[in-house]
Write an enzyme that holds these catalytic residues in place. Structure first.
Site, PDB file in Angstrom:
ATOM      1  N   LYS A 291      70.525 -78.906  -9.101  1.00 12.69           N
ATOM      2  CA  LYS A 291      71.536 -77.842  -9.061  1.00 12.69           C
ATOM      3  C   LYS A 291      70.912 -76.499  -8.689  1.00 12.69           C
ATOM      4  O   LYS A 291      71.576 -75.656  -8.081  1.00 12.69           O
ATOM      5  CB  LYS A 291      72.241 -77.750 -10.409  1.00 12.69           C
TER       6      LYS A 291
ATOM      7  N   GLU B 217      81.962 -73.639 -12.522  1.00 18.32           N
ATOM      8  CA  GLU B 217      82.406 -74.730 -13.375  1.00 18.32           C
ATOM      9  C   GLU B 217      81.173 -75.559 -13.704  1.00 18.32           C
ATOM     10  O   GLU B 217      80.176 -75.493 -12.979  1.00 18.32           O
ATOM     11  CB  GLU B 217      83.405 -75.607 -12.615  1.00 18.32           C
TER      12      GLU B 217
ATOM     13  N   SER C 169      68.007 -86.843  -9.672  1.00 18.22           N
ATOM     14  CA  SER C 169      68.631 -85.526  -9.544  1.00 18.22           C
ATOM     15  C   SER C 169      68.302 -84.586 -10.692  1.00 18.22           C
ATOM     16  O   SER C 169      68.315 -83.374 -10.518  1.00 18.22           O
ATOM     17  CB  SER C 169      70.142 -85.679  -9.411  1.00 18.22           C
TER      18      SER C 169
HETATM   19  C1  LIG Z   1      71.464 -84.201 -13.081  1.00 21.79           C
HETATM   20  C2  LIG Z   1      72.724 -84.334 -12.315  1.00 21.79           C
HETATM   21  N1  LIG Z   1      72.798 -85.253 -11.364  1.00 21.79           N
HETATM   22  C3  LIG Z   1      73.915 -85.419 -10.651  1.00 21.79           C
HETATM   23  C4  LIG Z   1      75.048 -84.678 -10.869  1.00 21.79           C
HETATM   24  C5  LIG Z   1      76.249 -84.958 -10.070  1.00 21.79           C
HETATM   25  O1  LIG Z   1      76.531 -83.986  -9.122  1.00 21.79           O
HETATM   26  P1  LIG Z   1      76.296 -84.227  -7.569  1.00 21.79           P
HETATM   27  O2  LIG Z   1      76.960 -85.517  -7.235  1.00 21.79           O
HETATM   28  O3  LIG Z   1      76.940 -83.048  -6.961  1.00 21.79           O
HETATM   29  O4  LIG Z   1      74.859 -84.292  -7.313  1.00 21.79           O
HETATM   30  C6  LIG Z   1      75.009 -83.683 -11.853  1.00 21.79           C
HETATM   31  C7  LIG Z   1      76.176 -82.828 -12.096  1.00 21.79           C
HETATM   32  O5  LIG Z   1      76.259 -82.101 -13.025  1.00 21.79           O
HETATM   33  C8  LIG Z   1      73.814 -83.511 -12.580  1.00 21.79           C
HETATM   34  O6  LIG Z   1      73.715 -82.583 -13.537  1.00 21.79           O
END
Ligand SMILES: Cc1ncc(COP(=O)(O)O)c(C=O)c1O
Ligand SMILES: Cc1ncc(COP(=O)(O)O)c(C=O)c1O
Lengths: 415, 254, 415, 254
Positions: A86, A108, A377
């Protein structure tokens, strides 16, 4: 916007008139930035001095041996400042906010990661900050709420609708239409009205650019497959962009299977059969909705995936069959998390663990000379309340009971 | 008769028209019937019926809650359409649907327009559908003679107003201020300047909505706009004082 | 060991006979590794692919402007995998364990960071792992205990003595003398019997090497001062080594001032007047002890600084006046933490925040063309229970009370 | 008389000597007095008095707890020294101090040796002071004729044993196994081989400690070693059955 922000038939900007000028301004600033190499350089500099980019590509040797197939590499977005991808988006938008001269940001948040990242960026850039978060998510991601507040942000618990991510988005839009002149809405994923899907994806493309360079250096060739979890789709878009032009690389997005795709208690929009095209929250995509167009309740153990819509760019790539979609259930996620912690000493966020599940299913089918990349992520620390709960950890529970009693008695004492 | 024409003929007789708003199915269609009957008796000139949507992004807390409760009670789009048909059959004032674009998109745009036409609905207010996102929608609106009401906002530039005006019919809905429905607005000099810009941009009648709550507010815009829109205030009224309060309330507005 | 592991008159290896051979083996393996450039290269590779090295040097622009003096740079050890500089040491020792062919590791931990790092390393290297942790620290660092267990480590809560770090060290030694053949003790800081102080410092020198290169690149010259918190002294030794040879760079170690240096409730060994030379836990240094040589109770809001001894190398550098020592009280630490979160969007660990306190006191005295570096040894996420408590956060308390009740009722339901 | 000589003269009369252990100040010096009186009456040949230390790294749970409780009750090093003086004046067996190095270091090494000498203490067991860390200590030991007891461990190589032997006096303390005090040991073939290595490395008497609890254990080392050391077991005994049990227990060991 030449294509009006559409990707195939998906996307667009279905916004209240009051936001029209703000979107024009945002779009033109974004276009200028995108064409300005100095902007990207400033972005890279900040990401490498404030966050920790390039993030590493870790070879998961033990998992590789365990599954006996493709070499498993993990792209470590968890090592970013604030613990998730993020940060990439938020710092990028922060630089745009500086360009536009706005003084306040709103956001959000579902998992709280985007909220923390935004609060962080606001602190660093000296901006006022309000974060909207569904009441359900406030409960399951309490530590993140605490940190946002400590960083000076106001966190508003949204008690409408399903009290999750989509409701937080609605509430953020309500704030935006009210404070449109001073405020930029830092949307947290590759969703929402154009130019957000494209813009967020652009900032997140830093993941894919790095990952491609890294895998070539380490493995000598492109990976066979790349896995990413898909909430709104920003981390997936981020890493996929490194490989979109290489048709030999298969791209797999993994959605929240929740209690199981057949139970209706999930958040799978692009796999499964519960979603249909719709227009909400400012854009057209596949939504989990009923025949009347009312959005359904979704479910996932991972707050960040618990969302009715999905990036229009991914809807397009799904339709074009460039990206394949799968889902992982809550139980599978906990299992993959457990295995990854024990074998690699790495704690993926519950969201990220969805990607791991599918990669683990497929790795054994691939040859040992192939490589796959999983996009991690974020880190799982934020999920301690959920994970400890999922593992039914008795000493954690004892600890919380004891602390709770202590605080309850304090309170009694004072009143 | 086309919406604009109807409004103009009413404007020939009154300084300002009143348009009221209800959320269909909240607290029930039965109550909606009573409220509408009170409104008509009270002399409103036009009624905007909101088909509830789960994500009413442009609405404030009062209407948001009404949307959610209506849906929780099982209100369907089909039931709203049937209700609309019933009202247009019963009362001789124009009825509009207000809703979000997804309701129409899911229903099928052409089917929606066809059904509106046959139900006698005179116009549609869709706050999340700017003209550039709705080519087919605006084509169908013309074809089925259901007026697409467009919205001017205080942030709209002259150029944008002109652009919107090209796609609009019936009247223009001028949002009185930034923000969502249900909060107080200031009808001050800035507002007057804004309204003058609106007036200059279109020949259509001008409705003013967002934050009109009482006789004083209506008076403030009389002479400057053509239609005063009373939104959240009647929901509050019914919630607090029951349906019987609506007629007197409306009568007291002008 | 030529100098028998002494630095000036400090250090040595005061160990039970049973460990003699193991120390010989460790020392010779360490010497070989230290002379083997491939070993360091393997270490660097691992640190840059499994952790996130080099860690960034962040320019704290807002804090700099706020204090109006020297440019404040922050070395971001918090961005390491597992969230602290402890990873540097642990991965290094892990490579040595592989060399020595041992199959089990043990560790002591105070803040839990070293325990988490060791459990992580053990998972990655496929080693059995037991972590000793004082009961007091188990309470204040519960999340870290949870993660250690999830990574497959056994955490043993030590209920003897002051139930903090020193007691955990004793207990780890007791384990070691029992399981000496199979087990390596991964000591977590630059303390203990030789070769640990030198060895841990060597692995941590990666911080200083990077920081020197980074500050020269960014600031064009060496910093005027470098600040680091001092528990056992490993992060301080780590960053100081980049500048020890440059006498123009002043080095400042910041110890735990606890409730105030005059209250006796602190952990300041090298500043203040409560410490004296002693020999315990296998080495000679300045200890907080009474006239009989019995160790005193120490206190700090930061578990990782709450320790009676200190690196013998730092005792030596203090004596030589190469490093200056200061202390920061618990209250000052919370204040510095608050300021850093709000101004920079960065959350230092409570330990690290001690360094910030002293840097904030001194920055205004220096010219704007000077730079200072603060070593941010770790991130504050781990401290949420302590920090939320310190800030007396009402919604956090409500949350914990509610969770506690839920778990208590669950338990009742089951029994 | 020097420690070694005293022990050798006792060895001329017995197959195996008994050395017992107490923690000074636990549960009190008064109890220590009673226990020592019982021990002497029971026929022990040597008593090792532990001066408590806050960090007894080489001790297991029983002795660790005794150390902590003694300190909590306020036991000082000075009191221990005085107690030693009292005991050596009262009983005609050699008394040793066991403690950790910091106690001596803080007291002042020379002062400590001087006071030991004048108190009639015959030797010192310092488990965390290997000879290479204690040059001054070993010099002073010779000077003040207080025997520095060194420790052999099952992990000690021949070379190491020889090295240790060069600094040792009085006797060698052979630790029966890996680990800390207070747990069971196995007196098996491996142990015999280890003891043979110890024997070959030194001419000093050999004491065996760690895990000797009863007559059977004492018998197992008789003929192989010179001194059996009973450590944690008497603490347990006093805790559970009181001081009166000590005499009979000691008498029952050989
Ligand atoms: C660690 C993490 N991975 C994935 C996501 C999912 O979001 P996105 O599909 O936009 O990567 C989030 C959303 O809050 C997140 O905090
Ligand atoms: C984040 C952090 N900083 C500092 C310390 C203190 O240790 P050292 O002085 O060895 O760096 C610790 C110890 O646990 C720690 O966790």
């Amino acid at each position: 916007m030449e294509n009006k922000g559409f990707f195939g038939k998906w996307g667009g900007a279905f916004i209240p008139e009051i936001l029209h000028e703000t979107f024009e301004q945002l779009d033109s600033n974004f276009r200028q930035a995108k064409e300005d190499p100095q902007f990207w350089q400033e972005y890279l500099d900040l990401m490498s001095t404030y966050s920790c980019r390039p993030t590493p590509l870790t070879f998961a040797e033990n998992l590789t041996n365990h599954f006996g197939g493709a070499k498993i590499y993990i792209k470590r977005e968890d090592l970013n400042h604030t613990g998730a991808h993020k940060a990439n988006n938020v710092i990028g938008q922060g630089l745009l906010v500086k360009r536009m001269g706005k003084k306040r940001v709103i956001a959000e948040t579902g998992a709280g990661q985007h909220g923390v990242a935004t609060a962080t960026m606001a602190a660093k850039f000296g901006l006022e900050c309000t974060v909207y978060m569904g009441e359900v998510d406030v409960q399951r991601q309490r530590p993140n709420v605490f940190w946002m507040e400590k960083m000076g942000a106001t966190v508003i618990s949204v008690k409408d609708g399903s009290r999750t991510l989509k409701d937080a988005i609605n509430e953020a839009f309500r704030d935006w239409v009210t404070n449109v002149d001073t405020t930029h809405y830092v949307l947290g994923t590759a969703c929402g009205p154009a130019p957000f899907p494209e813009m967020v994806s652009w900032f997140q493309s830093i993941i894919g650019v790095e990952a491609k360079r890294q895998i070539l250096a380490r493995h000598g060739k492109l990976p066979a497959r790349v896995y990413a979890c898909v909430g709104g789709g920003s981390n997936a878009m981020g890493i996929f962009q490194g490989f979109l032009d290489s048709p030999e690389v298969e791209l797999i997005g993994v959605e929240a299977g929740g209690k199981g795709i057949d139970t209706g208690r999930h958040a799978s929009r692009l796999c499964g059969r519960d979603a249909s095209p719709g227009v909400a929250q400012g854009y057209k995509t596949m939504f989990l909705q009923n025949n009347d167009g009312q959005m359904l309740e979704t479910h996932s153990v991972a707050a960040g995936l618990d969302y009715v819509g999905v990036s229009p760019i991914l809807s397009h790539l799904a339709e074009e069959k460039r990206v394949r979609f799968a889902s992982a259930t809550d139980d599978e996620v906990i299992e993959a998390l457990d295995l990854t912690m024990r074998m690699e000493g790495i704690i993926p966020a519950l969201e990220s663990a969805h990607g791991f599940v599918q990669a683990f299913k497929e790795a054994p089918q691939l040859g040992r000379d192939e490589a796959i990349i999983i996009n991690q992520s974020g880190r799982g620390d934020k999920d301690i309340f959920t994970i400890a709960h999922a593992f039914d950890d008795p000493s954690w529970k004892e600890f919380i009971i004891a602390r709770g009693k202590e605080y309850a008695e304090d309170k009694k004492g004072k009143s | 008769m086309l919406l604009e024409k109807t409004l103009r003929s009413r404007l020939a007789e009154k300084d300002i028209l009143l348009m009221t708003h209800i959320v269909l199915g909240y607290p029930s269609l039965a109550t909606n019937r009573q409220v509408i009957s009170q409104m008509v008796a009270g002399g409103v000139d036009c009624i905007e019926m909101q088909i509830p949507f789960s994500e009413p992004m442009a609405d404030g807390p009062v209407i948001l809650k009404a949307n959610q409760e209506s849906l929780a009670l099982g209100t369907t789009v089909a039931a709203c359409m049937a209700f609309g048909r019933e009202m247009t059959g019963q009362y001789d004032i124009p009825f509009l649907f207000m809703t979000y674009y997804n309701i129409i998109f899911k229903y099928g745009e052409e089917r929606f327009f066809k059904d509106c036409q046959s139900a006698g609905i005179k116009g549609l207010i869709i706050p999340d559908l700017p003209p550039e996102m709705g080519e087919e929608f605006f084509r169908l609106a013309t074809r089925y003679q259901v007026a697409p009401i467009l919205i001017f906002a205080p942030t709209s530039t002259e150029r944008r107003m002109a652009e919107l005006n090209r796609s609009a019919a019936g009247f223009i809905y001028c949002v009185a201020r930034r923000g969502v429905t249900g909060k107080q607005s200031e009808f001050d000099d800035d507002f007057d300047a804004y309204l003058a810009r609106c007036r200059a941009a279109t020949d259509l009648p001008l409705a003013v909505g967002f934050g009109i709550r009482n006789k004083k507010d209506v008076a403030a815009i009389t002479g400057k706009a053509d239609i005063a829109v009373i939104g959240s205030e009647t929901i509050r009224l019914v919630d607090e004082q029951g349906t019987e309060a609506v007629g007197p309330f409306i009568m007291g507005l002008r």
